[in-house]
Write a protein that holds these residues in place. Sequence first.
Motif, mmCIF file in Angstrom:
data_model
loop_
_atom_site.group_PDB
_atom_site.id
_atom_site.type_symbol
_atom_site.label_atom_id
_atom_site.label_comp_id
_atom_site.label_asym_id
_atom_site.label_seq_id
_atom_site.Cartn_x
_atom_site.Cartn_y
_atom_site.Cartn_z
ATOM 1 N N MET A 1 52.971 26.403 26.913
ATOM 2 C CA MET A 1 52.188 27.593 26.640
ATOM 3 C C MET A 1 50.728 27.351 27.036
ATOM 4 N N MET A 2 50.171 28.262 27.806
ATOM 5 C CA MET A 2 48.761 28.159 28.197
ATOM 6 C C MET A 2 47.918 28.917 27.180
ATOM 7 N N TYR A 3 46.901 28.264 26.680
ATOM 8 C CA TYR A 3 45.982 28.911 25.754
ATOM 9 C C TYR A 3 44.988 29.759 26.535
ATOM 10 N N ARG A 4 44.512 30.822 25.883
ATOM 11 C CA ARG A 4 43.578 31.746 26.535
ATOM 12 C C ARG A 4 42.134 31.414 26.193
ATOM 13 N N LYS A 19 37.095 29.790 35.993
ATOM 14 C CA LYS A 19 38.529 30.006 36.246
ATOM 15 C C LYS A 19 39.097 28.878 37.113
ATOM 16 N N GLY A 23 41.481 26.817 35.089
ATOM 17 C CA GLY A 23 42.670 27.621 35.338
ATOM 18 C C GLY A 23 43.993 26.886 35.350
ATOM 19 N N ARG A 24 43.971 25.588 35.593
ATOM 20 C CA ARG A 24 45.232 24.822 35.578
ATOM 21 C C ARG A 24 45.705 24.553 34.160
ATOM 22 N N GLN A 25 44.754 24.499 33.220
ATOM 23 C CA GLN A 25 45.081 24.197 31.831
ATOM 24 C C GLN A 25 45.074 25.435 30.929
ATOM 25 N N TYR A 26 44.310 26.436 31.323
ATOM 26 C CA TYR A 26 44.109 27.605 30.462
ATOM 27 C C TYR A 26 44.269 28.901 31.234
ATOM 28 N N ASP A 27 44.653 29.933 30.489
ATOM 29 C CA ASP A 27 44.663 31.289 31.023
ATOM 30 C C ASP A 27 43.260 31.836 30.773
ATOM 31 N N ASP A 116 39.068 21.982 25.172
ATOM 32 C CA ASP A 116 40.093 21.241 24.418
ATOM 33 C C ASP A 116 39.740 21.198 22.931
#
Length: 158
Positions: A1-4, A19, A23-27, A116
């Motif tokens: 699941m990607m966190y926003r 972004k 962008g690879r770790q988060y929306d 994080d």
Amino acid sequence: MMYRILAVDDERSVTNAIKRIAGRQYDVLTADNGEAGLSLLKDYSDIRAIVSDMRMPGMNGIEFLEQARKIAPNVPRILLTGFVDADVLVDAINRAAVYSFLAKPICTKRLLEIFDDCVEITNHAEDSTVFADNGRDIEAALKVADPEKEFSLVYQPR
């Protein structure tokens, strides 16, 4: 699941950079002004961090983060600025309860570390917050709360 993550800056190059970095770790949701950022914050209840530029036309970063705090009080707020001014820092802390400050140009490693940390803080707040809207709810919440764990009690009168 990607966190926003929500990034608000009137300079598209900055939101695009955030972004690209995260962008690879988060929306990463982006907005180019405070009003659009508040609208996204109302539409998405799962945002884990809010980063905003200080100097934007219309609503500045502190005003935006102050309003964001009312909508999502447990979501950490980050102020991005190219200018370090003691008065701005004091206002950001006192009015918007800013969690962190980032200077432009953005340090990639530091941005990801802060995101994080924000995810961890937000997840912990969700796991340990008990909502109550009357005295009996508070009493019941305190009875079931694990005394070995830290928790927050949020009172919301009807």
